[in-house]
Design a protein around this motif. Structure first.
Motif, short mmCIF file in Angstrom:
data_model
loop_
_atom_site.label_atom_id
_atom_site.label_comp_id
_atom_site.label_asym_id
_atom_site.label_seq_id
_atom_site.Cartn_x
_atom_site.Cartn_y
_atom_site.Cartn_z
N ALA A 88 -18.07 16.35 -28.91
CA ALA A 88 -18.05 16.50 -30.37
C ALA A 88 -16.74 17.12 -30.83
O ALA A 88 -16.16 16.69 -31.84
CB ALA A 88 -19.23 17.35 -30.82
N ASP A 89 -16.23 18.09 -30.08
CA ASP A 89 -14.97 18.76 -30.41
C ASP A 89 -13.82 17.76 -30.43
O ASP A 89 -13.03 17.72 -31.37
CB ASP A 89 -14.73 19.88 -29.41
CG ASP A 89 -13.54 20.74 -29.78
OD1 ASP A 89 -12.46 20.56 -29.18
OD2 ASP A 89 -13.71 21.62 -30.65
N ASP A 90 -13.71 16.93 -29.37
CA ASP A 90 -12.63 15.94 -29.28
C ASP A 90 -12.67 14.97 -30.46
O ASP A 90 -11.64 14.65 -31.04
CB ASP A 90 -12.72 15.15 -27.98
CG ASP A 90 -12.41 15.98 -26.76
OD1 ASP A 90 -11.85 17.09 -26.90
OD2 ASP A 90 -12.77 15.52 -25.64
N TYR A 94 -10.00 14.66 -33.66
CA TYR A 94 -9.24 13.43 -33.89
C TYR A 94 -9.62 12.76 -35.21
O TYR A 94 -8.75 12.42 -36.01
CB TYR A 94 -9.44 12.44 -32.73
CG TYR A 94 -8.68 11.16 -32.95
CD1 TYR A 94 -7.31 11.10 -32.75
CD2 TYR A 94 -9.32 10.01 -33.38
CE1 TYR A 94 -6.60 9.94 -32.98
CE2 TYR A 94 -8.64 8.84 -33.60
CZ TYR A 94 -7.28 8.80 -33.41
OH TYR A 94 -6.58 7.64 -33.64
N TYR A 95 -10.91 12.54 -35.44
CA TYR A 95 -11.34 11.75 -36.58
C TYR A 95 -11.40 12.53 -37.89
O TYR A 95 -11.18 11.97 -38.96
CB TYR A 95 -12.71 11.11 -36.31
CG TYR A 95 -12.65 10.05 -35.23
CD1 TYR A 95 -12.00 8.85 -35.45
CD2 TYR A 95 -13.24 10.26 -33.99
CE1 TYR A 95 -11.92 7.88 -34.47
CE2 TYR A 95 -13.18 9.30 -32.99
CZ TYR A 95 -12.52 8.10 -33.24
OH TYR A 95 -12.44 7.15 -32.26
N LYS A 102 -6.47 10.41 -29.52
CA LYS A 102 -7.68 9.61 -29.71
C LYS A 102 -8.48 9.65 -28.40
O LYS A 102 -7.93 9.46 -27.32
CB LYS A 102 -7.32 8.17 -30.05
CG LYS A 102 -8.54 7.31 -30.31
CD LYS A 102 -8.15 5.90 -30.74
CE LYS A 102 -9.42 5.12 -31.04
NZ LYS A 102 -9.10 3.78 -31.51
N PRO A 103 -9.79 9.91 -28.51
CA PRO A 103 -10.62 9.92 -27.29
C PRO A 103 -10.51 8.57 -26.57
O PRO A 103 -10.67 7.52 -27.18
CB PRO A 103 -12.03 10.15 -27.82
CG PRO A 103 -11.82 10.85 -29.14
CD PRO A 103 -10.56 10.26 -29.70
#
Length: 181
Positions: A88-90, A94-95, A102-103
């Motif tokens: 969720a953090d990643d 990014y989004y 970007k994941p």
């Protein structure tokens, strides 16, 4: 729905609210310590669910599938909690905040290895959850009142085995990127 089923729903909602608030406080309001403190509350939610389920059974209730799912929920939350928060953090970073990389999507052997790491987490979740199911079965001491717990443990054992076979199949038939397929 009974008390335990509603408690599971409430705990799952609380889990994601706490994560969402933690990420918003951390990245939008730049309060990293407070954000981390909110994220650290997730195990407290698990403890609340454990106490509610234990109290219900201790009060003489017959174990239901909801009681069993509470044990599964706790096992999964402990084993996958940190990786779910990282996931969720990643994505939030990014989004929502447009920061960070970007994941990445995984393919081939990288995906197979990542899947097997997930399977090991599944095994840990199983050990915790099934351990709670067996402990509860033993503490209640009445097989008729805990049949739902043992049925869930048997089904979870099957699911764990199937998940392992899927993990191994990823090494035999690696996942390909859509452009390669």
């Amino acid at each position: 729905m009974n008390l335990i089923a509603w408690s599971i729903v409430a705990c799952e909602i609380a889990f994601w609210i706490v994560i969402g608030l933690g990420l918003i406080v951390r990245y939008v309001f730049h309060k990293k310590a407070l954000g981390l403190a909110l994220l650290a509350l997730t195990p407290v939610i698990d403890l609340i669910l454990l106490v509610i389920a234990g109290f219900d059974l201790r009060s003489g209730a017959t174990a239901t599938t909801a009681h069993a799912i509470a044990a599964v929920y706790i096992g999964v939350s402990v084993a996958f909690g940190k990786s779910m928060i990282q996931w969720a953090d990643d994505r939030f970073r990014y989004y929502v905040t447009k920061q960070g990389a970007k994941p990445a999507k995984r393919y081939g052997m990288e995906y197979a290895k990542h899947y097997m790491i997930g399977w090991v987490r599944h095994l840990v979740a199983y050990a915790i959850g099934a351990g709670l199911l067996l402990l509860t079965h033993w503490l209640v001491g009445d097989a008729a009142r805990t049949e739902a717990l043992m049925g869930t443990a048997r089904l979870w054992t099957l699911v764990l085995g199937i998940d392992f076979l899927i993990g191994v199949s990823n090494f035999v038939w690696p996942k390909r990127a859509k452009a390669e397929a």
